[in-house]
Scaffold this motif. Structure first.
Motif: not given
Length: 271
Positions: A237-243
């Protein structure tokens, strides 16, 4: 508490003298939570006037001794004198602050506690308060102008914030702090729009997600939705990295929030 703040018999000066130890009785001002902002602002002004007078008295004592031993070449100025050209108000002010900062470091004397006097170049008249207020009015306008490159206005909240890609050294922000302190100390109200989070940082308070809402309401809402999401398909759902990405002068810059953040996915466990 309201009755205490409205009480006519409460002697502000007497309690202040107790606070600084001139009178021996306990001071109510030792418990600041008892007073509202109106009384606290009066106390701040009273303390500033006391500190100014004390500093001026010290200068006069020094000058009397200097006259008796070393002559007029060693007389100290009882005022913090800013001589400013209107055409270069901001630069002249910063130059004066740098000059007096160096003087304070060398002499170990409270130079910035002297009463501030402002003199505009080629203009007659003494500063009785109006010139000083006009000076700070135009100074704040120039200092917080986004074109100057130190501060910006956040579009969503209209709050004044620090320009993320500023090329100014931290020393410049220290100069801004000194200028703001001088205004408060000399009883001049500055027209700034700093959010509450700035003052929390100054007090070293722990910040929360709600503090971000004051600056970036949409970002805070999105982060809250991410923290509250309970589905098993979180990464899909979010498809996030720590960037994160930031735009600077037409160029997109990327910053890792943790080492190799671009390779690390945000999950339900590490969010």
């Amino acid at each position: 508490l309201k009755e205490l703040n409205r009480a006519k018999e409460f002697n502000l000066l007497k309690d202040y003298l107790r606070l600084i130890g001139i009178e021996s009785q306990p001071a109510l001002f030792s418990f600041p939570f008892l007073f509202d902002s109106h009384i606290k602002s009066k106390l701040l002004d009273l303390d500033a006037r006391y500190q100014m007078q004390r500093t001026v008295d010290l200068v006069h004592s020094h000058n009397v001794g200097a006259l008796a031993t070393a002559g007029t070449n060693f007389l100290a100025e009882p005022y913090l004198m800013f001589r400013i050209r209107r055409s270069s108000l901001l630069q002249d002010t910063l130059d004066e602050v740098v000059k007096y900062s160096a003087q304070q470091e060398q002499s170990n004397e409270p130079v910035f506690k002297k009463p501030l006097m402002v003199e505009f170049d080629k203009e007659e008249g003494m500063d009785a308060g109006g010139v000083k207020k006009e000076f700070f009015l135009f100074l704040v306008r120039d200092l917080f102008n986004p074109d100057f490159g130190m501060f910006t206005v956040l579009p969503e909240s209209n709050a004044t914030w620090f320009f993320e890609q500023s090329y100014e050294e931290l020393r410049m922000y220290e100069m801004v702090g000194i200028i703001c302190g001088l205004a408060i100390y000399n009883n001049v109200i500055l027209k700034t729009n700093f959010p509450l989070v700035v003052y929390k940082k100054l007090l070293d308070r722990q910040l929360k997600l709600e503090d971000l809402r004051e600056l970036h309401p949409s970002l805070a809402e999105n982060l809250r939705a991410m923290l509250d999401y309970d589905g098993d398909d979180f990464e899909d759902v979010f498809n996030l990295t720590f960037q994160i990405n930031r735009s600077s002068f037409g160029e997109v810059l990327t910053f890792d929030l943790v080492p190799e953040g671009t390779k690390k996915m945000v999950t339900k466990e590490n969010r």
